[in-house]
Design a protein around this motif. Structure first.
Motif, PDB file in Angstrom:
ATOM      1  N   ALA A 100       0.857  -1.186   0.000  1.00 13.82           N
ATOM      2  CA  ALA A 100       0.000   0.000   0.000  1.00 13.82           C
ATOM      3  C   ALA A 100       0.892   1.234   0.000  1.00 13.82           C
ATOM      4  O   ALA A 100       2.049   1.179   0.435  1.00 13.82           O
ATOM      5  CB  ALA A 100      -0.933   0.019   1.214  1.00 13.82           C
ATOM      6  N   THR A 101       0.350   2.339  -0.503  1.00 11.79           N
ATOM      7  CA  THR A 101       1.092   3.602  -0.591  1.00 11.79           C
ATOM      8  C   THR A 101       0.188   4.748  -0.172  1.00 11.79           C
ATOM      9  O   THR A 101      -1.006   4.767  -0.491  1.00 11.79           O
ATOM     10  CB  THR A 101       1.595   3.849  -2.028  1.00 11.79           C
ATOM     11  N   ILE A 102       0.780   5.702   0.547  1.00 12.59           N
ATOM     12  CA  ILE A 102       0.091   6.948   0.858  1.00 12.59           C
ATOM     13  C   ILE A 102       0.954   8.099   0.354  1.00 12.59           C
ATOM     14  O   ILE A 102       2.178   8.076   0.488  1.00 12.59           O
ATOM     15  CB  ILE A 102      -0.175   7.110   2.373  1.00 12.59           C
ATOM     16  N   GLU A 103       0.332   9.089  -0.250  1.00 12.25           N
ATOM     17  CA  GLU A 103       1.030  10.302  -0.666  1.00 12.25           C
ATOM     18  C   GLU A 103       0.238  11.510  -0.184  1.00 12.25           C
ATOM     19  O   GLU A 103      -0.982  11.577  -0.365  1.00 12.25           O
ATOM     20  CB  GLU A 103       1.188  10.368  -2.186  1.00 12.25           C
ATOM     21  N   LEU A 104       0.938  12.441   0.459  1.00 13.75           N
ATOM     22  CA  LEU A 104       0.317  13.668   0.948  1.00 13.75           C
ATOM     23  C   LEU A 104       1.054  14.867   0.373  1.00 13.75           C
ATOM     24  O   LEU A 104       2.283  14.880   0.295  1.00 13.75           O
ATOM     25  CB  LEU A 104       0.370  13.756   2.481  1.00 13.75           C
ATOM     26  N   LYS A 105       0.305  15.899  -0.021  1.00 14.35           N
ATOM     27  CA  LYS A 105       0.869  17.180  -0.434  1.00 14.35           C
ATOM     28  C   LYS A 105       0.155  18.273   0.349  1.00 14.35           C
ATOM     29  O   LYS A 105      -1.077  18.289   0.386  1.00 14.35           O
ATOM     30  CB  LYS A 105       0.700  17.388  -1.940  1.00 14.35           C
ATOM     31  N   PHE A 106       0.951  19.169   0.970  1.00 18.28           N
ATOM     32  CA  PHE A 106       0.328  20.177   1.824  1.00 18.28           C
ATOM     33  C   PHE A 106       1.289  21.343   2.052  1.00 18.28           C
ATOM     34  O   PHE A 106       2.514  21.186   1.967  1.00 18.28           O
ATOM     35  CB  PHE A 106      -0.071  19.566   3.170  1.00 18.28           C
ATOM     36  N   PRO A 107       0.756  22.526   2.363  1.00 14.32           N
ATOM     37  CA  PRO A 107       1.615  23.657   2.720  1.00 14.32           C
ATOM     38  C   PRO A 107       2.082  23.556   4.168  1.00 14.32           C
ATOM     39  O   PRO A 107       1.329  23.141   5.049  1.00 14.32           O
ATOM     40  CB  PRO A 107       0.706  24.871   2.521  1.00 14.32           C
ATOM     41  N   TRP A 108       3.337  23.924   4.395  1.00 12.49           N
ATOM     42  CA  TRP A 108       3.929  23.956   5.730  1.00 12.49           C
ATOM     43  C   TRP A 108       4.453  25.371   5.984  1.00 12.49           C
ATOM     44  O   TRP A 108       5.156  25.943   5.149  1.00 12.49           O
ATOM     45  CB  TRP A 108       5.064  22.947   5.827  1.00 12.49           C
ATOM     46  N   PHE A 109       4.088  25.928   7.129  1.00  9.64           N
ATOM     47  CA  PHE A 109       4.460  27.301   7.469  1.00  9.64           C
ATOM     48  C   PHE A 109       5.580  27.300   8.511  1.00  9.64           C
ATOM     49  O   PHE A 109       5.597  26.466   9.415  1.00  9.64           O
ATOM     50  CB  PHE A 109       3.245  28.055   8.013  1.00  9.64           C
ATOM     51  N   TYR A 110       6.507  28.239   8.335  1.00 10.12           N
ATOM     52  CA  TYR A 110       7.625  28.355   9.275  1.00 10.12           C
ATOM     53  C   TYR A 110       7.926  29.829   9.522  1.00 10.12           C
ATOM     54  O   TYR A 110       7.752  30.675   8.645  1.00 10.12           O
ATOM     55  CB  TYR A 110       8.862  27.634   8.745  1.00 10.12           C
ATOM     56  N   GLU A 111       8.371  30.127  10.736  1.00  9.61           N
ATOM     57  CA  GLU A 111       8.645  31.509  11.122  1.00  9.61           C
ATOM     58  C   GLU A 111       9.963  31.974  10.507  1.00  9.61           C
ATOM     59  O   GLU A 111      10.941  31.246  10.492  1.00  9.61           O
ATOM     60  CB  GLU A 111       8.704  31.625  12.646  1.00  9.61           C
ATOM     61  N   ARG A 112       9.964  33.200  10.015  1.00 13.60           N
ATOM     62  CA  ARG A 112      11.168  33.788   9.440  1.00 13.60           C
ATOM     63  C   ARG A 112      11.311  35.224   9.958  1.00 13.60           C
ATOM     64  O   ARG A 112      10.372  36.012   9.892  1.00 13.60           O
ATOM     65  CB  ARG A 112      11.069  33.761   7.910  1.00 13.60           C
ATOM     66  N   GLN A 113      12.512  35.532  10.472  1.00 12.61           N
ATOM     67  CA  GLN A 113      12.800  36.877  10.958  1.00 12.61           C
ATOM     68  C   GLN A 113      13.551  37.671   9.900  1.00 12.61           C
ATOM     69  O   GLN A 113      14.376  37.129   9.163  1.00 12.61           O
ATOM     70  CB  GLN A 113      13.652  36.819  12.233  1.00 12.61           C
ATOM     71  N   SER A 114      13.277  38.969   9.827  1.00 10.18           N
ATOM     72  CA  SER A 114      14.032  39.842   8.934  1.00 10.18           C
ATOM     73  C   SER A 114      15.456  39.989   9.469  1.00 10.18           C
ATOM     74  O   SER A 114      15.689  39.908  10.682  1.00 10.18           O
ATOM     75  CB  SER A 114      13.350  41.206   8.829  1.00 10.18           C
ATOM     76  N   PRO A 115      16.449  40.169   8.583  1.00  9.99           N
ATOM     77  CA  PRO A 115      17.848  40.068   8.996  1.00  9.99           C
ATOM     78  C   PRO A 115      18.339  41.162   9.926  1.00  9.99           C
ATOM     79  O   PRO A 115      19.274  40.936  10.705  1.00  9.99           O
ATOM     80  CB  PRO A 115      18.605  40.106   7.667  1.00  9.99           C
ATOM     81  N   ASN A 116      17.751  42.364   9.907  1.00 11.78           N
ATOM     82  CA  ASN A 116      18.226  43.467  10.741  1.00 11.78           C
ATOM     83  C   ASN A 116      17.256  43.832  11.855  1.00 11.78           C
ATOM     84  O   ASN A 116      17.648  43.947  13.018  1.00 11.78           O
ATOM     85  CB  ASN A 116      18.499  44.708   9.885  1.00 11.78           C
ATOM     86  N   THR A 117      15.996  43.998  11.489  1.00 13.07           N
ATOM     87  CA  THR A 117      15.011  44.453  12.474  1.00 13.07           C
ATOM     88  C   THR A 117      14.403  43.301  13.258  1.00 13.07           C
ATOM     89  O   THR A 117      13.671  43.526  14.226  1.00 13.07           O
ATOM     90  CB  THR A 117      13.901  45.252  11.782  1.00 13.07           C
ATOM     91  N   ASN A 118      14.663  42.053  12.832  1.00 16.34           N
ATOM     92  CA  ASN A 118      14.183  40.849  13.531  1.00 16.34           C
ATOM     93  C   ASN A 118      12.659  40.800  13.650  1.00 16.34           C
ATOM     94  O   ASN A 118      12.129  40.265  14.628  1.00 16.34           O
ATOM     95  CB  ASN A 118      14.821  40.733  14.918  1.00 16.34           C
ATOM     96  N   LEU A 119      11.972  41.362  12.664  1.00 15.98           N
ATOM     97  CA  LEU A 119      10.510  41.271  12.634  1.00 15.98           C
ATOM     98  C   LEU A 119      10.106  39.902  12.097  1.00 15.98           C
ATOM     99  O   LEU A 119      10.606  39.451  11.059  1.00 15.98           O
ATOM    100  CB  LEU A 119       9.931  42.375  11.768  1.00 15.98           C
ATOM    101  N   SER A 120       9.203  39.235  12.811  1.00 15.25           N
ATOM    102  CA  SER A 120       8.836  37.858  12.477  1.00 15.25           C
ATOM    103  C   SER A 120       7.539  37.793  11.695  1.00 15.25           C
ATOM    104  O   SER A 120       6.603  38.553  11.938  1.00 15.25           O
ATOM    105  CB  SER A 120       8.691  37.017  13.747  1.00 15.25           C
ATOM    106  N   GLY A 121       7.495  36.868  10.775  1.00 13.71           N
ATOM    107  CA  GLY A 121       6.280  36.540  10.038  1.00 13.71           C
ATOM    108  C   GLY A 121       6.377  35.096   9.583  1.00 13.71           C
ATOM    109  O   GLY A 121       7.345  34.394   9.900  1.00 13.71           O
ATOM    110  N   LEU A 122       5.385  34.640   8.840  1.00 10.58           N
ATOM    111  CA  LEU A 122       5.354  33.248   8.394  1.00 10.58           C
ATOM    112  C   LEU A 122       5.620  33.145   6.897  1.00 10.58           C
ATOM    113  O   LEU A 122       4.962  33.796   6.090  1.00 10.58           O
ATOM    114  CB  LEU A 122       4.002  32.605   8.716  1.00 10.58           C
ATOM    115  N   ASN A 123       6.615  32.350   6.546  1.00 11.12           N
ATOM    116  CA  ASN A 123       6.807  31.891   5.172  1.00 11.12           C
ATOM    117  C   ASN A 123       6.159  30.521   5.026  1.00 11.12           C
ATOM    118  O   ASN A 123       5.812  29.879   6.017  1.00 11.12           O
ATOM    119  CB  ASN A 123       8.297  31.777   4.844  1.00 11.12           C
ATOM    120  N   HIS A 124       6.043  30.053   3.800  1.00 11.42           N
ATOM    121  CA  HIS A 124       5.531  28.696   3.628  1.00 11.42           C
ATOM    122  C   HIS A 124       6.184  28.029   2.435  1.00 11.42           C
ATOM    123  O   HIS A 124       6.708  28.689   1.525  1.00 11.42           O
ATOM    124  CB  HIS A 124       4.002  28.679   3.483  1.00 11.42           C
TER     125      HIS A 124
END
Length: 305
Positions: free
Chosen positions: A134-158
Motif C-alpha cells: 500500500a502507498t500513501i502520498e500527501l501534499k500540503f503547505p507547511w508554514f515556518y517563522e522567518r525573521q528579517s535580517p536586521n530588524t528581527n521582525l517575524s512573520g510566516l513563510n511557507h
C-alpha cells in the motif's frame, strides 16, 4: 404587487416543483438490501489479463497535524491525499471504502504527518485491504517563522511539502519526501557584463529525496534540512516582512552571491549528498526570468547507493 411593481409569483409546492423538473416516484425494489446478500463485483476472482500497479482513491482533502522543530512547532494544515495498492491479475478490483475507513480511524486521534505514524498507517492499510502493499502520498503547505535580517521582525513563510510512503510485505518501506520553496537568484552574467547593477529573479527550488528506512525524526527534522539546503544556497532568502535596513541587507546579499540555475542545482545537490539519511535525490531549480519571456530551468538526479 411589491414596492418595485413586480407581480408576485405563486409557486407550486416543493414536491410539485421536483416533479416538474423530472423527479419520479421510487420504483419497485427487487435487489437485496443486506450487505451479506449483495453481489460483490470488486472481489470477483478470474483472469483479468493484467496486474495493476496502483488502484485506489485520490484528490482527498483532509486536515492534518504537522510537527516541526521550528516555530510554529505544531500546526494544522490541509493535505491532498492519494491512497493506492497493487491488484493482482486474478482480482477484479479493490475495496475503495477501506481506504477511507482507515483515514477515519486515524482522524479520531488527530492525523499527524510524522513518519512513524504514516509508516504504521500504510502497513495497517495493506493489511486492511488484504494486499501485499500500500502507498500513501500527501501534499500540503507547511508554514515556518522567518525573521528579517536586521530588524528581527517575524512573520510566516511557507513551502509546499510532499510525503510518499510505500509498504511492501517482503521489502519493507520506501520513504520519499520533498519540498518546493521560493528563493531569490541574481544573474552572474548580468553582474559581470554590466557597468552597474544586475538583474535578479524569483526562483523555485524543488527537491525530492528518498530517505533511509532507518531514518529517525527524533534525530532531526527532514523538513528543515531540505529547506536549509534550498535557501542557504540561493542568492538571498525570501522574507514575509522587510523594513528598509532589511531590504538593504537582502539586496546586497544577493549581489554578493550570484547564482545561475545550474549553480543552484549543483549547490543544493552537494548539501543533499552530505546528508547521511538521504539515499537518492532530484533537484530542480526554475527561475522566472525578469528580462526574458522564458523561464530558465536545471535538474539534477543522483543515486548515492
Amino acid at each position: 404587487m411589491n414596492s418595485n411593481n413586480t407581480p408576485q409569483k405563486t409557486l407550486p409546492n416543493k414536491q410539485e416543483r421536483h416533479k416538474l423538473f423530472g423527479s419520479v416516484k421510487p420504483g419497485p425494489k427487487t435487489k437485496p438490501v443486506d450487505k451479506e446478500n449483495m453481489k460483490d463485483l470488486q472481489n470477483m476472482q478470474k483472469d483479468f489479463l493484467f496486474e495493476l500497479n496502483a488502484v485506489g482513491v485520490t484528490n482527498i482533502k483532509h486536515p492534518i497535524i504537522v510537527n516541526s522543530d521550528t516555530s510554529p512547532n505544531t500546526q494544522t494544515s490541509i493535505a491532498t491525499i492519494t491512497f493506492t495498492s497493487s491488484i493482482n491479475q486474478m482480482s477484479k478490483g479493490t475495496n475503495m471504502s477501506r481506504f477511507m475507513e482507515q483515514l477515519a480511524t486515524y482522524n479520531e486521534q488527530g492525523f499527524t504527518t510524522d513518519l512513524v505514524t504514516l509508516k504504521q498507517f500504510v502497513k495497517e492499510l495493506a493489511e486492511r485491504l488484504g494486499q501485499r502493499d500500500a502507498t500513501i502520498e500527501l501534499k500540503f503547505p507547511w508554514f515556518y517563522e522567518r525573521q528579517s535580517p536586521n530588524t528581527n521582525l517575524s512573520g510566516l513563510n511557507h513551502t509546499d511539502l510532499m510525503i510518499r510512503i510505500s509498504y511492501h510485505r517482503e521489502t519493507g518501506y520506501q520513504i520519499k519526501v520533498g519540498l518546493s520553496v521560493l528563493i531569490t537568484t541574481l544573474c552572474p552574467c548580468s553582474k559581470e557584463i554590466s557597468e552597474y547593477s544586475a538583474h535578479n529573479q524569483r526562483g523555485d527550488v524543488s527537491i525530492e529525496v528518498e530517505l533511509d528506512q532507518s531514518f529517525d525524526e527524533n534525530e532531526g527534522d527532514w523538513k528543515l534540512a531540505l529547506l536549509e539546503a534550498a535557501e542557504s544556497n540561493a542568492s538571498a532568502r525570501l522574507h514575509p516582512i522587510l523594513k528598509r535596513p532589511d531590504e538593504k541587507t537582502v539586496t546586497e546579499t544577493a549581489y554578493e552571491n550570484p547564482r545561475f540555475v545550474e549553480d543552484m542545482a549543483r549547490l543544493v545537490a552537494a548539501d543533499l549528498y552530505e546528508m547521511p539519511f538521504v539515499t537518492s535525490f532530484t533537484v530542480t531549480c526554475q527561475n522566472e526570468e525578469s528580462i526574458h519571456m522564458h523561464d530558465a530551468i536545471a535538474t539534477l538526479s543522483y543515486q548515492k547507493h
